[in-house]
Write an enzyme that holds these catalytic residues in place. Structure first.
Site, short mmCIF file in Angstrom:
data_model
loop_
_atom_site.label_atom_id
_atom_site.label_comp_id
_atom_site.label_asym_id
_atom_site.label_seq_id
_atom_site.Cartn_x
_atom_site.Cartn_y
_atom_site.Cartn_z
N GLY A 143 9.43 51.14 44.83
CA GLY A 143 8.57 51.11 46.01
C GLY A 143 8.96 50.04 47.02
N ASP A 185 10.37 53.01 37.13
CA ASP A 185 9.51 53.73 38.07
C ASP A 185 9.35 55.14 37.53
OD1 ASP A 185 8.86 53.10 41.36
OD2 ASP A 185 8.60 55.15 40.67
N ILE A 186 8.31 55.82 38.00
CA ILE A 186 8.12 57.23 37.64
C ILE A 186 9.19 58.07 38.32
CG2 ILE A 186 6.51 57.83 39.50
CD1 ILE A 186 4.86 59.34 37.35
N TYR A 191 -8.82 52.93 46.36
CA TYR A 191 -7.79 51.88 46.20
C TYR A 191 -8.46 50.51 46.02
CZ TYR A 191 -3.88 48.81 47.56
OH TYR A 191 -2.91 47.84 47.62
N LYS A 209 -8.42 48.01 42.84
CA LYS A 209 -7.79 46.69 42.96
C LYS A 209 -8.78 45.59 42.54
CE LYS A 209 -3.76 47.49 43.71
NZ LYS A 209 -2.68 46.87 42.98
N1 LIG Z 1 2.97 47.10 50.51
C1 LIG Z 1 1.85 46.51 50.88
O1 LIG Z 1 1.59 46.33 52.10
C2 LIG Z 1 0.88 46.00 49.84
C3 LIG Z 1 -0.23 45.27 50.29
C4 LIG Z 1 -1.15 44.83 49.34
C5 LIG Z 1 -0.93 45.04 48.00
N2 LIG Z 1 0.16 45.73 47.58
C6 LIG Z 1 0.32 45.95 46.13
O2 LIG Z 1 1.64 45.70 45.70
C7 LIG Z 1 1.99 46.60 44.64
C8 LIG Z 1 3.26 47.34 45.00
O3 LIG Z 1 3.06 47.99 46.24
P1 LIG Z 1 4.22 48.73 47.06
O4 LIG Z 1 3.93 48.50 48.48
O5 LIG Z 1 5.55 48.41 46.51
O6 LIG Z 1 3.83 50.24 46.73
P2 LIG Z 1 4.73 51.56 46.91
O7 LIG Z 1 3.79 52.70 47.06
O8 LIG Z 1 5.78 51.36 47.93
O9 LIG Z 1 5.43 51.64 45.48
C9 LIG Z 1 4.72 51.95 44.32
C10 LIG Z 1 5.69 52.54 43.32
O10 LIG Z 1 4.93 52.92 42.18
C11 LIG Z 1 5.52 54.12 41.69
N3 LIG Z 1 4.55 54.83 40.86
C12 LIG Z 1 3.52 55.63 41.27
N4 LIG Z 1 2.90 56.12 40.20
C13 LIG Z 1 3.53 55.65 39.11
C14 LIG Z 1 3.35 55.80 37.72
N5 LIG Z 1 2.38 56.59 37.22
N6 LIG Z 1 4.18 55.13 36.88
C15 LIG Z 1 5.16 54.36 37.37
N7 LIG Z 1 5.41 54.19 38.67
C16 LIG Z 1 4.58 54.82 39.53
C17 LIG Z 1 5.94 54.89 42.92
O11 LIG Z 1 6.95 55.84 42.61
C18 LIG Z 1 6.43 53.78 43.84
O12 LIG Z 1 7.82 53.60 43.75
C19 LIG Z 1 0.78 47.51 44.44
O13 LIG Z 1 -0.01 47.00 43.40
C20 LIG Z 1 0.03 47.40 45.74
O14 LIG Z 1 -1.34 47.62 45.57
C21 LIG Z 1 1.08 46.22 48.47
#
Ligand SMILES: NC(=O)c1ccc[n+]([C@@H]2O[C@H](COP(=O)([O-])OP(=O)(O)OC[C@H]3O[C@@H](n4cnc5c(N)ncnc54)[C@H](O)[C@@H]3O)[C@@H](O)[C@H]2O)c1
Length: 317
Positions: free
Chosen positions: A13, A36-37, A140, A144
């Protein structure tokens, strides 16, 4: 013992695709196991792992003798509103599986990023402290907030070293964001660099806290390495670099692309943005683990544009 074998879930991600090379630089490539999935073909270390599959999580943690987990697998805010059931399963059942497996296998540290999504419309809007009214109105945000409580519970009840911080919207250019409400910021800069205009899905005055990816990675590492005795909080640190509205970002981008135009067409994500604060109080992170962001809005915009163009740039206005 920690950082000998580091499992990163959701490694494909927005954060994971940058955290994996970052941790590999700090601790060594052979110590980091990206999973990752969705399987990445670009990195031979990648393990396919669905965190909602408890047996699969156990297998990976046991097989690789994992001592540290950066648990990033999640369904983000806008995607979660489209599929709340999936968001619940991944964000809650997936986290539960990781915590249970960590306990069973004596994992030394589980990092669980939280989000400004834990806040809701009843939360005060400015300089919001950690302890405040948190009544999230998205699946969400609910997941969280529960994740923060679960992390605290596993720590106080079972001694699991769970730690987490509430990321604001994250800006980065390497991997597209995964369906969050602050994605507009990344999209706006990318479209400007492509020479296109941008239709923004939030109102021009929607102020939200943000952070550039290098500061996000640095924060994760600092919290992971923090002395346990200094931590009064565990899973819910507020962090932020700057607060910005879409209009302010547009103005900043126009310093490089004066003819860039943004039109504003709020969609369902506006209600999510309206439920979040405009600015956060990050003083606990400063006091307890020396949080110190380096990138302002100006520095972030310049670095984003510079990297997207693949060369250094100078301002034209
Ligand atoms: N990016 C932001 O702006 C932001 C802001 C606040 C918090 N976060 C937190 O940071 C963390 C990572 O966020 P991100 O932005 O990289 O998210 P993203 O959506 O870019 O990546 C999430 C990843 O999780 C994978 N995924 C989904 N379902 C899955 C499963 N069942 N098993 C394994 N992998 C799975 C997806 O394929 C994806 O690659 C999360 O907990 C998110 O809540 C992100």
């Amino acid at each position: 013992m920690t950082f000998e074998k580091i499992l990163v879930t959701g490694a494909g991600g927005q954060i994971g695709s940058e955290l994996v090379p970052f941790l590999s630089d700090v601790f060594g490539k052979d110590r980091v196991i990206p999973s990752d999935i969705r399987l990445s073909t670009a990195d031979s270390r990648f393990v396919k792992l669905d965190v909602t599959d408890r047996a699969a999580v156990d297998l990976v943690v046991e097989k690789h003798k994992v001592d540290t987990v950066f648990h990033l697998a999640a369904i983000l805010s806008a995607s979660g509103e489209k599929n709340p059931e999936l968001a619940y399963r991944v964000n809650i059942s997936g986290l539960y599986n990781v915590f249970e497996s960590a306990l069973k296998n004596k994992v030394g540290l589980v990092m669980t990023p939280s989000s400004i999504g834990v806040f809701g419309p009843d939360t005060p809007k400015e300089n919001v402290p950690i302890e405040t009214i948190t009544r999230p109105v998205t699946m969400y945000g609910i997941t969280k907030l529960m994740a923060e409580y679960l992390g605290n519970y596993y720590h106080s009840r079972f001694g699991l070293n769970a730690r987490g911080l509430r990321f604001p919207g994250l800006i980065s250019y390497k991997t597209p964001p995964g369906g969050g409400t602050t994605d507009y910021s990344v999209e706006m800069i990318i479209e400007a660099v492509k020479g296109k205009n941008y239709a923004c899905f939030l109102k021009e005055d929607s102020k939200l806290p943000m952070m550039y990816m290098p500061d996000a990675l640095d924060s994760l590492l600092k919290l992971a390495e923090a002395e346990d005795s200094r931590l009064k909080h565990r899973t819910d640190f507020n962090i932020t670099s700057f607060s910005v509205t879409p209009k302010q970002l547009e103005t900043e981008i126009k310093r490089y692309y004066p003819s860039f135009e943004v039109t504003y067409h709020p969609d369902f994500r506006q209600a999510i943005a309206d439920s979040w604060p405009g600015s956060l109080d990050a003083s606990a992170a400063v006091q307890e683990w020396d949080f110190h962001p380096n990138f302002s809005l100006q520095a972030t915009t310049m670095d984003m544009i510079s990297n997207l163009r693949g060369k250094q740039i100078s301002q034209t206005a």
